[in-house]
Write a protein that holds these residues in place. Structure first.
Motif, PDB file in Angstrom:
ATOM      1  N   CYS A  35      12.817  -2.154  -4.458  1.00  0.00           N
ATOM      2  CA  CYS A  35      11.896  -3.294  -4.571  1.00  0.00           C
ATOM      3  C   CYS A  35      11.967  -4.216  -3.363  1.00  0.00           C
ATOM      4  N   ILE A  38       8.576  -5.366  -2.099  1.00  0.00           N
ATOM      5  CA  ILE A  38       7.938  -6.311  -3.017  1.00  0.00           C
ATOM      6  C   ILE A  38       8.618  -7.672  -2.915  1.00  0.00           C
ATOM      7  N   GLU A  39       9.951  -7.684  -2.826  1.00  0.00           N
ATOM      8  CA  GLU A  39      10.674  -8.946  -2.702  1.00  0.00           C
ATOM      9  C   GLU A  39      10.325  -9.662  -1.405  1.00  0.00           C
ATOM     10  N   GLU A  41       7.487  -9.437   0.232  1.00  0.00           N
ATOM     11  CA  GLU A  41       6.125  -9.968   0.071  1.00  0.00           C
ATOM     12  C   GLU A  41       6.138 -11.218  -0.797  1.00  0.00           C
TER      13      GLU A  41
END
Length: 116
Positions: A35, A38-39, A41
């Motif tokens: 992740c 995603i983190e 972003e």
């Protein structure tokens, strides 16, 4: 097959691709995911959308009734229904009523261009 495994094994039989899975067999669970993208972003969005740094919306100062400059909607010059402050506004350049009539000036400050 699903990821190299059989979808279902018939009792006592070989793996048959496309065979519907046995409802009693639990569905395959996804493994751990990375992740970090995603983190990253999410952190970038937080930097842009940080509510603690947001500019508050503009506020208006309260306006007192004395500061409002508007014509009296009920005013009629010489009690003539057609001679409102709007009529005064358009006729003022030729009639000069605002300069000569205190009642007109007090009732039609916008029409007489007497607003502060």
């Amino acid at each position: 097959t699903y990821g190299g495994a059989c979808l279902a094994l018939p009792p006592g039989g070989p793996c048959v691709p496309g065979t519907p899975p046995d409802p009693a067999t639990p569905a395959p669970q996804p493994g751990p995911q990375d992740c970090s993208a995603i983190e990253a972003e999410l952190e970038a969005l937080k930097a842009v959308c940080d509510p603690s740094e947001a500019t508050p919306p503009p506020t208006c100062e309260p306006v007192s009734p004395e500061d409002v400059c508007e014509d009296d909607p009920d005013f009629r010059y010489r009690s003539n229904n057609k001679k409102t402050c709007g009529w005064i506004y358009f006729k003022e350049p030729t009639l000069g009523l605002c300069a000569t009539n205190d009642d007109v000036r007090a009732s039609c400050p916008y029409a007489c261009q007497a607003c502060p």
